[in-house]
Design a protein around this motif. Structure first.
Motif, PDB file in Angstrom:
ATOM      1  N   CYS A   1      -8.886 -13.881 -67.478  1.00  0.00           N
ATOM      2  CA  CYS A   1      -8.509 -14.604 -66.168  1.00  0.00           C
ATOM      3  C   CYS A   1      -8.993 -16.011 -66.440  1.00  0.00           C
ATOM      4  O   CYS A   1     -10.011 -16.340 -66.417  1.00  0.00           O
ATOM      5  CB  CYS A   1      -8.688 -14.128 -64.762  1.00  0.00           C
ATOM      6  SG  CYS A   1      -8.596 -12.425 -64.371  1.00  0.00           S
ATOM      7  N   ARG A   2      -7.910 -16.980 -66.734  1.00  0.00           N
ATOM      8  CA  ARG A   2      -8.583 -18.296 -66.979  1.00  0.00           C
ATOM      9  C   ARG A   2      -8.976 -18.820 -65.562  1.00  0.00           C
ATOM     10  O   ARG A   2      -9.801 -19.564 -65.524  1.00  0.00           O
ATOM     11  CB  ARG A   2      -7.187 -18.976 -67.397  1.00  0.00           C
ATOM     12  CG  ARG A   2      -7.687 -20.575 -67.827  1.00  0.00           C
ATOM     13  CD  ARG A   2      -6.402 -21.346 -68.428  1.00  0.00           C
ATOM     14  NE  ARG A   2      -6.840 -22.844 -68.614  1.00  0.00           N
ATOM     15  CZ  ARG A   2      -5.889 -23.588 -69.028  1.00  0.00           C
ATOM     16  NH1 ARG A   2      -4.598 -23.489 -68.676  1.00  0.00           N
ATOM     17  NH2 ARG A   2      -6.329 -24.983 -69.277  1.00  0.00           N
ATOM     18  N   ASN A   3      -8.176 -18.576 -64.374  1.00  0.00           N
ATOM     19  CA  ASN A   3      -8.399 -19.041 -63.264  1.00  0.00           C
ATOM     20  C   ASN A   3      -9.003 -20.645 -63.204  1.00  0.00           C
ATOM     21  O   ASN A   3      -9.984 -21.067 -62.721  1.00  0.00           O
ATOM     22  CB  ASN A   3      -9.664 -18.409 -62.693  1.00  0.00           C
ATOM     23  CG  ASN A   3      -9.369 -17.017 -62.348  1.00  0.00           C
ATOM     24  OD1 ASN A   3      -8.187 -16.702 -62.364  1.00  0.00           O
ATOM     25  ND2 ASN A   3     -10.178 -15.916 -62.395  1.00  0.00           N
ATOM     26  N   LYS A   4      -8.025 -21.505 -63.752  1.00  0.00           N
ATOM     27  CA  LYS A   4      -8.269 -22.783 -63.819  1.00  0.00           C
ATOM     28  C   LYS A   4      -8.471 -23.533 -62.272  1.00  0.00           C
ATOM     29  O   LYS A   4      -8.056 -23.168 -61.345  1.00  0.00           O
ATOM     30  CB  LYS A   4      -7.164 -23.648 -64.256  1.00  0.00           C
ATOM     31  CG  LYS A   4      -7.288 -25.044 -64.514  1.00  0.00           C
ATOM     32  CD  LYS A   4      -6.082 -25.838 -65.372  1.00  0.00           C
ATOM     33  CE  LYS A   4      -6.509 -27.049 -65.386  1.00  0.00           C
ATOM     34  NZ  LYS A   4      -5.284 -27.900 -66.264  1.00  0.00           N
ATOM     35  N   GLY A   5      -9.652 -24.134 -62.152  1.00  0.00           N
ATOM     36  CA  GLY A   5     -10.224 -24.714 -60.950  1.00  0.00           C
ATOM     37  C   GLY A   5     -11.024 -23.789 -60.396  1.00  0.00           C
ATOM     38  O   GLY A   5     -11.608 -24.348 -59.305  1.00  0.00           O
TER      39      GLY A   5
ATOM     40  N   ASP B   1      -6.006  -9.520 -59.050  1.00  0.00           N
ATOM     41  CA  ASP B   1      -7.375  -9.473 -59.144  1.00  0.00           C
ATOM     42  C   ASP B   1      -7.929 -11.044 -59.882  1.00  0.00           C
ATOM     43  O   ASP B   1      -8.676 -11.455 -59.771  1.00  0.00           O
ATOM     44  CB  ASP B   1      -7.590  -8.435 -60.567  1.00  0.00           C
ATOM     45  CG  ASP B   1      -7.423  -7.133 -59.977  1.00  0.00           C
ATOM     46  OD1 ASP B   1      -8.336  -6.589 -58.959  1.00  0.00           O
ATOM     47  OD2 ASP B   1      -6.596  -6.571 -60.569  1.00  0.00           O
ATOM     48  N   CYS B   2      -7.049 -11.644 -60.357  1.00  0.00           N
ATOM     49  CA  CYS B   2      -7.179 -12.904 -60.812  1.00  0.00           C
ATOM     50  C   CYS B   2      -6.846 -13.982 -59.799  1.00  0.00           C
ATOM     51  O   CYS B   2      -5.733 -13.849 -59.330  1.00  0.00           O
ATOM     52  CB  CYS B   2      -6.328 -13.384 -62.204  1.00  0.00           C
ATOM     53  SG  CYS B   2      -6.991 -12.160 -63.506  1.00  0.00           S
ATOM     54  N   CYS B   3      -7.622 -14.921 -59.541  1.00  0.00           N
ATOM     55  CA  CYS B   3      -7.229 -16.049 -58.457  1.00  0.00           C
ATOM     56  C   CYS B   3      -5.894 -16.924 -58.927  1.00  0.00           C
ATOM     57  O   CYS B   3      -4.965 -17.456 -58.334  1.00  0.00           O
ATOM     58  CB  CYS B   3      -8.219 -16.842 -58.081  1.00  0.00           C
ATOM     59  SG  CYS B   3      -8.846 -17.956 -59.374  1.00  0.00           S
ATOM     60  N   ASP B   4      -5.602 -16.870 -60.135  1.00  0.00           N
ATOM     61  CA  ASP B   4      -4.641 -17.717 -60.931  1.00  0.00           C
ATOM     62  C   ASP B   4      -3.308 -16.771 -61.063  1.00  0.00           C
ATOM     63  O   ASP B   4      -2.215 -17.138 -61.181  1.00  0.00           O
ATOM     64  CB  ASP B   4      -4.660 -18.232 -62.047  1.00  0.00           C
ATOM     65  CG  ASP B   4      -5.312 -17.220 -63.133  1.00  0.00           C
ATOM     66  OD1 ASP B   4      -4.987 -16.013 -62.985  1.00  0.00           O
ATOM     67  OD2 ASP B   4      -5.427 -17.728 -64.241  1.00  0.00           O
TER      68      ASP B   4
ATOM     69  N   THR C   1      -4.835 -18.926 -55.747  1.00  0.00           N
ATOM     70  CA  THR C   1      -5.690 -19.268 -54.959  1.00  0.00           C
ATOM     71  C   THR C   1      -6.979 -19.715 -55.294  1.00  0.00           C
ATOM     72  O   THR C   1      -8.182 -19.782 -54.739  1.00  0.00           O
ATOM     73  CB  THR C   1      -6.145 -17.863 -54.078  1.00  0.00           C
ATOM     74  OG1 THR C   1      -6.534 -16.893 -54.871  1.00  0.00           O
ATOM     75  CG2 THR C   1      -4.980 -17.401 -53.194  1.00  0.00           C
ATOM     76  N   CYS C   2      -6.861 -20.033 -56.810  1.00  0.00           N
ATOM     77  CA  CYS C   2      -8.083 -20.739 -57.219  1.00  0.00           C
ATOM     78  C   CYS C   2      -8.644 -21.880 -56.602  1.00  0.00           C
ATOM     79  O   CYS C   2      -9.940 -22.051 -56.630  1.00  0.00           O
ATOM     80  CB  CYS C   2      -7.878 -20.915 -58.631  1.00  0.00           C
ATOM     81  SG  CYS C   2      -7.685 -19.646 -59.808  1.00  0.00           S
ATOM     82  N   ILE C   3      -7.948 -22.760 -56.355  1.00  0.00           N
ATOM     83  CA  ILE C   3      -8.340 -24.034 -55.530  1.00  0.00           C
ATOM     84  C   ILE C   3      -9.077 -23.982 -54.300  1.00  0.00           C
ATOM     85  O   ILE C   3     -10.068 -24.218 -53.917  1.00  0.00           O
ATOM     86  CB  ILE C   3      -7.104 -25.026 -55.455  1.00  0.00           C
ATOM     87  CG1 ILE C   3      -6.592 -25.227 -56.691  1.00  0.00           C
ATOM     88  CG2 ILE C   3      -7.672 -26.421 -54.683  1.00  0.00           C
ATOM     89  CD1 ILE C   3      -7.499 -26.125 -57.481  1.00  0.00           C
ATOM     90  N   GLU C   4      -8.238 -22.643 -53.528  1.00  0.00           N
ATOM     91  CA  GLU C   4      -8.908 -22.476 -52.237  1.00  0.00           C
ATOM     92  C   GLU C   4     -10.356 -21.679 -52.601  1.00  0.00           C
ATOM     93  O   GLU C   4     -11.432 -21.902 -51.789  1.00  0.00           O
ATOM     94  CB  GLU C   4      -8.172 -21.545 -51.669  1.00  0.00           C
ATOM     95  CG  GLU C   4      -6.866 -22.130 -50.946  1.00  0.00           C
ATOM     96  CD  GLU C   4      -5.749 -22.262 -51.956  1.00  0.00           C
ATOM     97  OE1 GLU C   4      -6.069 -22.024 -53.025  1.00  0.00           O
ATOM     98  OE2 GLU C   4      -4.386 -22.679 -51.382  1.00  0.00           O
ATOM     99  N   LYS C   5     -10.398 -20.764 -53.433  1.00  0.00           N
ATOM    100  CA  LYS C   5     -11.664 -20.358 -53.586  1.00  0.00           C
ATOM    101  C   LYS C   5     -12.958 -20.768 -54.155  1.00  0.00           C
ATOM    102  O   LYS C   5     -13.880 -21.072 -53.684  1.00  0.00           O
ATOM    103  CB  LYS C   5     -11.584 -19.017 -54.556  1.00  0.00           C
ATOM    104  CG  LYS C   5     -10.664 -17.915 -54.233  1.00  0.00           C
ATOM    105  CD  LYS C   5     -10.558 -16.727 -55.408  1.00  0.00           C
ATOM    106  CE  LYS C   5      -9.822 -15.613 -54.786  1.00  0.00           C
ATOM    107  NZ  LYS C   5     -10.461 -14.823 -53.867  1.00  0.00           N
TER     108      LYS C   5
END
Length: 227
Positions: free
Chosen positions: A88-92, A109-112, A123-127
Motif C-alpha cells: 500500500c503506497r498510502n501517499k500522505g 485495508d489500504c487507506c488509499d 482516507t490517508c489525509i484524514e488518517k
C-alpha cells in the motif's frame, strides 16, 4: 455451484484481472509491487522471472490472478498466491504491507484504497491528520512533563541549598561549642591549680600555727616547773 454461477465468477475474475492490468498500464506500475522490487518487474524479452529464479513466464501473466511462481512473486496485486505480499503506497500517510489474501476481498485495508479495485475512499489525509494531532498531543504532554521535571529540579536544588546552609550553620555551632569547651577546660585547670596553691598555703599556715602553740605550751610548762 451452478454453471451460471461459475461463469459469473469467471467473468468477475477476468474483469478484476483486466482492471488490474489497466490500472498498472495507466500508472506505469505493477499493482501491489514494493518500490524496491519495481526493477524486477521490468520485462526481459517479454518474460518475467520469478524472484527465486525457479521459472520464467510471459510478462502478461503477472497479476493475471493465477499463481505461477512458487514464491508468489508474479501476483503482488491479486489474491491468487497464498504467500503474496501487497504494497500500500498510502501517499500522505504511512506505507503498509499486507497479505495478498486481503486484496479485493471487499474490505478496504489500504487507506488509499488500492487493495480494492471495486473502489474505496482515500482516507490517508484524514488518517495522517489524526496521527499528526495525536503526535502534537504527545509532544505537548512531553513538554509539560519536561517543564514539571524542571520545576522539581529547581525545587530540589532549593532544598539542597537549604540543607547545605543548615549543615554550615550546624558546623559553625559545633566549632563555637568546641571553642567554648576548650575555654571552660582551661578555666577549670586554672581554678584547680589556684585551689591547690591555696590548699598548700593553708596547710603551711596550719602547721606553723600548731608548732607555735606547741612551743607556747612547752614554754609554759617549763616556767611552771621552775616555780
Amino acid at each position: 455451484m451452478g454453471r451460471s454461477s461459475a461463469l459469473l465468477l469467471l467473468l468477475l475474475l477476468l474483469c478484476l484481472s483486466l482492471a488490474s492490468s489497466a490500472y498498472a498500464a495507466a500508472h506505469n506500475v505493477i499493482r501491489g509491487a514494493q518500490p524496491e522490487q519495481i526493477e524486477k518487474y521490468q520485462p526481459v524479452d517479454g518474460k518475467f522471472t520469478c524472484f527465486d529464479g525457479s521459472k520464467s513466464i510471459e510478462f502478461n501473466q503477472v497479476n493475471d490472478n493465477f499463481c505461477d511462481c512458487p514464491d508468489s512473486s508474479d501476483e503482488p496485486g491479486t489474491s491468487a498466491c497464498p504467500n503474496g505480499v501487497f504494497y500500500c503506497r498510502n501517499k500522505g500517510h504511512e506505507q503498509k504491507l499486507l497479505s495478498t489474501s486481503f486484496v479485493d476481498d471487499g474490505v478496504c485495508d489500504c487507506c488509499d484504497g488500492t487493495d480494492e479495485l471495486s473502489g474505496c475512499k482515500n482516507t490517508c489525509i484524514e488518517k495522517n491528520s489524526a496521527k499528526r494531532d495525536a503526535l502534537r498531543a504527545k509532544i505537548d504532554e512531553y513538554r509539560a512533563s519536561l517543564e514539571k521535571k524542571a520545576q522539581y529540579a529547581a525545587s530540589a536544588a532549593g532544598v539542597r541549598e537549604n540543607i547545605k546552609q543548615r549543615h554550615q550553620n550546624v558546623d559553625g555551632d559545633i566549632a563555637a561549642t568546641e571553642q567554648e569547651l576548650q575555654k571552660l577546660a582551661a578555666d577549670k585547670k586554672k581554678l584547680e591549680e589556684e585551689t591547690e596553691v591555696k590548699r598548700a598555703e593553708h596547710k603551711k599556715k596550719q602547721a606553723e600555727l600548731a608548732a607555735k602553740r606547741k612551743a607556747e605550751r612547752e614554754a609554759a610548762a617549763a616556767k611552771a616547773a621552775d616555780e
